[in-house]
Design a protein around this motif. Sequence first.
Motif, PDB file in Angstrom:
ATOM      1  N   ILE A 139     -20.598  43.650  23.292  1.00  0.00           N
ATOM      2  CA  ILE A 139     -19.642  42.549  23.189  1.00  0.00           C
ATOM      3  C   ILE A 139     -19.576  42.137  21.725  1.00  0.00           C
ATOM      4  O   ILE A 139     -20.618  41.930  21.092  1.00  0.00           O
ATOM      5  N   ALA A 140     -18.362  42.001  21.182  1.00  0.00           N
ATOM      6  CA  ALA A 140     -18.186  41.520  19.802  1.00  0.00           C
ATOM      7  C   ALA A 140     -17.066  40.497  19.797  1.00  0.00           C
ATOM      8  O   ALA A 140     -16.017  40.696  20.418  1.00  0.00           O
ATOM      9  N   LEU A 141     -17.307  39.405  19.086  1.00  0.00           N
ATOM     10  CA  LEU A 141     -16.345  38.310  18.975  1.00  0.00           C
ATOM     11  C   LEU A 141     -16.150  38.023  17.490  1.00  0.00           C
ATOM     12  O   LEU A 141     -17.094  37.655  16.799  1.00  0.00           O
ATOM     13  N   ALA A 142     -14.923  38.229  16.999  1.00  0.00           N
ATOM     14  CA  ALA A 142     -14.630  38.048  15.570  1.00  0.00           C
ATOM     15  C   ALA A 142     -13.671  36.877  15.388  1.00  0.00           C
ATOM     16  O   ALA A 142     -12.659  36.775  16.092  1.00  0.00           O
ATOM     17  N   THR A 143     -13.969  36.008  14.444  1.00  0.00           N
ATOM     18  CA  THR A 143     -13.113  34.859  14.167  1.00  0.00           C
ATOM     19  C   THR A 143     -12.061  35.226  13.129  1.00  0.00           C
ATOM     20  O   THR A 143     -12.164  36.256  12.454  1.00  0.00           O
ATOM     21  N   VAL A 144     -11.065  34.351  12.982  1.00  0.00           N
ATOM     22  CA  VAL A 144      -9.992  34.642  12.034  1.00  0.00           C
ATOM     23  C   VAL A 144     -10.417  34.437  10.587  1.00  0.00           C
ATOM     24  O   VAL A 144      -9.610  34.661   9.681  1.00  0.00           O
ATOM     25  N   ASP A 145     -11.655  34.007  10.362  1.00  0.00           N
ATOM     26  CA  ASP A 145     -12.163  34.019   8.985  1.00  0.00           C
ATOM     27  C   ASP A 145     -13.164  35.148   8.774  1.00  0.00           C
ATOM     28  O   ASP A 145     -13.861  35.196   7.768  1.00  0.00           O
ATOM     29  N   GLY A 146     -13.241  36.064   9.766  1.00  0.00           N
ATOM     30  CA  GLY A 146     -13.982  37.293   9.573  1.00  0.00           C
ATOM     31  C   GLY A 146     -15.431  37.294  10.006  1.00  0.00           C
ATOM     32  O   GLY A 146     -16.137  38.277   9.779  1.00  0.00           O
ATOM     33  N   TYR A 147     -15.903  36.231  10.643  1.00  0.00           N
ATOM     34  CA  TYR A 147     -17.295  36.215  11.091  1.00  0.00           C
ATOM     35  C   TYR A 147     -17.375  36.900  12.451  1.00  0.00           C
ATOM     36  O   TYR A 147     -16.543  36.655  13.332  1.00  0.00           O
ATOM     37  N   VAL A 148     -18.370  37.756  12.633  1.00  0.00           N
ATOM     38  CA  VAL A 148     -18.487  38.532  13.869  1.00  0.00           C
ATOM     39  C   VAL A 148     -19.812  38.215  14.565  1.00  0.00           C
ATOM     40  O   VAL A 148     -20.883  38.296  13.959  1.00  0.00           O
ATOM     41  N   TYR A 149     -19.707  37.856  15.845  1.00  0.00           N
ATOM     42  CA  TYR A 149     -20.877  37.738  16.716  1.00  0.00           C
ATOM     43  C   TYR A 149     -20.923  38.998  17.574  1.00  0.00           C
ATOM     44  O   TYR A 149     -19.904  39.404  18.144  1.00  0.00           O
ATOM     45  N   GLU A 150     -22.069  39.633  17.681  1.00  0.00           N
ATOM     46  CA  GLU A 150     -22.124  40.874  18.449  1.00  0.00           C
ATOM     47  C   GLU A 150     -23.463  41.031  19.158  1.00  0.00           C
ATOM     48  O   GLU A 150     -24.516  40.644  18.630  1.00  0.00           O
ATOM     49  N   VAL A 151     -23.402  41.579  20.363  1.00  0.00           N
ATOM     50  CA  VAL A 151     -24.601  41.857  21.154  1.00  0.00           C
ATOM     51  C   VAL A 151     -24.417  43.208  21.839  1.00  0.00           C
ATOM     52  O   VAL A 151     -23.293  43.605  22.151  1.00  0.00           O
ATOM     53  N   GLY A 152     -25.515  43.895  22.046  1.00  0.00           N
ATOM     54  CA  GLY A 152     -25.471  45.162  22.772  1.00  0.00           C
ATOM     55  C   GLY A 152     -25.002  46.324  21.915  1.00  0.00           C
ATOM     56  O   GLY A 152     -25.188  46.349  20.699  1.00  0.00           O
ATOM     57  N   ALA A 153     -24.355  47.287  22.576  1.00  0.00           N
ATOM     58  CA  ALA A 153     -23.970  48.554  21.936  1.00  0.00           C
ATOM     59  C   ALA A 153     -22.662  48.392  21.175  1.00  0.00           C
ATOM     60  O   ALA A 153     -21.619  48.944  21.547  1.00  0.00           O
ATOM     61  N   THR A 154     -22.715  47.656  20.075  1.00  0.00           N
ATOM     62  CA  THR A 154     -21.499  47.388  19.300  1.00  0.00           C
ATOM     63  C   THR A 154     -21.311  48.352  18.136  1.00  0.00           C
ATOM     64  O   THR A 154     -20.272  48.309  17.474  1.00  0.00           O
ATOM     65  N   ALA A 155     -22.286  49.207  17.873  1.00  0.00           N
ATOM     66  CA  ALA A 155     -22.185  50.134  16.740  1.00  0.00           C
ATOM     67  C   ALA A 155     -21.918  51.561  17.181  1.00  0.00           C
ATOM     68  O   ALA A 155     -21.735  52.439  16.340  1.00  0.00           O
ATOM     69  N   LYS A 156     -21.896  51.823  18.486  1.00  0.00           N
ATOM     70  CA  LYS A 156     -21.675  53.183  18.978  1.00  0.00           C
ATOM     71  C   LYS A 156     -20.198  53.526  18.931  1.00  0.00           C
ATOM     72  O   LYS A 156     -19.347  52.751  19.370  1.00  0.00           O
ATOM     73  N   GLU A 157     -19.861  54.709  18.423  1.00  0.00           N
ATOM     74  CA  GLU A 157     -18.468  55.116  18.329  1.00  0.00           C
ATOM     75  C   GLU A 157     -17.978  55.717  19.642  1.00  0.00           C
ATOM     76  O   GLU A 157     -18.723  56.391  20.367  1.00  0.00           O
ATOM     77  N   PHE A 158     -16.725  55.466  19.939  1.00  0.00           N
ATOM     78  CA  PHE A 158     -16.064  56.032  21.118  1.00  0.00           C
ATOM     79  C   PHE A 158     -14.576  56.117  20.790  1.00  0.00           C
ATOM     80  O   PHE A 158     -14.132  55.655  19.729  1.00  0.00           O
ATOM     81  N   SER A 159     -13.797  56.683  21.690  1.00  0.00           N
ATOM     82  CA  SER A 159     -12.373  56.900  21.415  1.00  0.00           C
ATOM     83  C   SER A 159     -11.541  55.693  21.822  1.00  0.00           C
ATOM     84  O   SER A 159     -11.783  55.065  22.845  1.00  0.00           O
ATOM     85  N   LEU A 160     -10.519  55.419  20.990  1.00  0.00           N
ATOM     86  CA  LEU A 160      -9.632  54.297  21.258  1.00  0.00           C
ATOM     87  C   LEU A 160      -8.868  54.453  22.566  1.00  0.00           C
ATOM     88  O   LEU A 160      -8.660  53.496  23.306  1.00  0.00           O
TER      89      LEU A 160
END
Length: 608
Positions: A47-68
């Motif tokens: 889970i990742a939550l990004a604000t409109v000033d660019g701050y990102v909260y993230e938990v879990g598998a947020t760095a693993k790449e996958f297809s769009l």
Amino acid sequence: MQSPILEYLRRVHADLARLEEGAPYSAGRTDALAAPDDTDAAGDFGIALATVDGYVYEVGATAKEFSLHSISKPLSYGLALTDHGFDAVDAKVDVEPSGEAFHELSFGGAGGRPANAMINAGALAVASLLKGSGGRSAIRRIEEHYSLFAGRPLGSNGRVFRTELANSDRNHGLAYLLSSAGVIDGDPTRALETYLRQCAIQVTCRDLAMMAATLANGGTNPVTGAEALGLDAVERVLSVMMTSGMYDDAGDWVASVGMPAKSGVGGGIIAVLPGQAGLAVYSPPLDRHGNSVRGVATCRRISRDMEMHFVRSARAGQSAIRSSGTIDREPSTTRRTEEAAAALAEHGHRAAVVRLTGDLFFAGTESVVRELSGLPREVEWIIVDVRDVDEISRLATMMLAELRRGLAEQGRALVLVDPDGRLDPAFADGEVPRFATRDRAVAHCEDLLLERYGAAGARPDSVPVVASPALALLGDTDTRRIAALMERHSFADGDVVRRVGQRFGGVFFILSGAVGITAVDADGTRVRLSTLTAGMTFGDLALGDDDRQETTAKAEGRVEVMVLRADAIEDLERDDPALAVQLWRALARDAYFRMDLDARSEAARMRR
């Protein structure tokens, strides 16, 4: 300390990780767009939550790449609108909800146009509009376009593309049907390949959150500042995402989540709260609509808890922080002894004042909890002033309650400036001090600092008149002679000691308690000037018969004073002029010291 928002996301992640419904798409199924990149990834959940000033909260598998996969559709739709304009794109793709699954043979609208750009038929039509330019192939332009949204270089995965191409008979059929109706100009296979290559672009959950935040920010990446898409195109893209981004589940999505969104069979989902934030979830197991099971559950949970439905969060988000600073730079108007002033100058950085403004919906609340969570560990008291806040959401009360618990675990505390009790629901136990004015709250924290760090005698409960700092220049004998001329008076809480407009009544020496000094400004508004405590003096020192009291002095709690009356001063000047001169010298020195403190305090307030 850790942000309450991050703690909340971790709880959501832990709760929803238990969901085991759904399954990833696999190669060879007739209803599949493509094989998942990694069938062992079914348990991945980020889970990742990004604000409109660019701050990102993230938990879990947020760095693993996958297809769009299908999350690519709104991004390419925006590029096509930019390349060709709205009329040209509308001639090929409509903007109506289809109510169909993503892979339906949607074909038969006006002129054979697909219903919208979010289903496969519409996405193929859009892909056919994307051409190479300036020596760059179509897919290279698409990669660069997507990279602007993510804020980092992205690329298409050849292996995933080939797997998709080998299992895309249905999409081949769609492409040729669209070509036969004149929706796709040129080679339909080339359009299909462009579409499948864009679906194979690799991203992380964090990338998706930043892409969503870029859409939320009007098309400008909040970290890099680069414009990925113009505002008119963003408006169109988000509108189609709202009505069609979740396919045949779109109606329930709008009702329960209320944010423009797009899912992909790779397990990703993005949701956009315009003007405020972008939410992304990655979890491969899908439901019957082709949407991530955990992703849908996460978006519903977060939208409900954080009040992110567009109806509740209609106002554009912005920081709710009006100002923030420590009380050594902006002290209260309470006058202190020299020892106390020195202690507060040394330790005042341990208490901070954060003034809020605007609305505390999602964006405002997020900016507040981020600010408060990020204060240095040495800050032991945090004053939160909500007097200028227009609306306070349930999310704000929930997050401030979480913040208070986190601070308490660290031995720190909140103090509120909340005269109307608007935050009472968050602090029902009544253990968070609440004040009507910032000055009172700051004075409260100053008292706590002096209790913990002040030198002995820095904050005395009572001071005999012979020990008054105002008489410090006099010897013991002269001090006792002056004290013998005084009268003792007591006042109950709220009693007026001296009222504005009265003639000079002498000099008042506070033995115990506190006295508030107020005046009336040019608009007739009563303004608090200072609070005086034990050991301090007040009184109009002018002796002219025509001079009047310019302030009101009122007891705050029980107050004991000694008064050197005007007639006693006149007697002293007649009987012992030398001692009278020494008295005036001592009083002038004390007055200058207080004036200097007041001037420095006012300068600090003006700087803020």
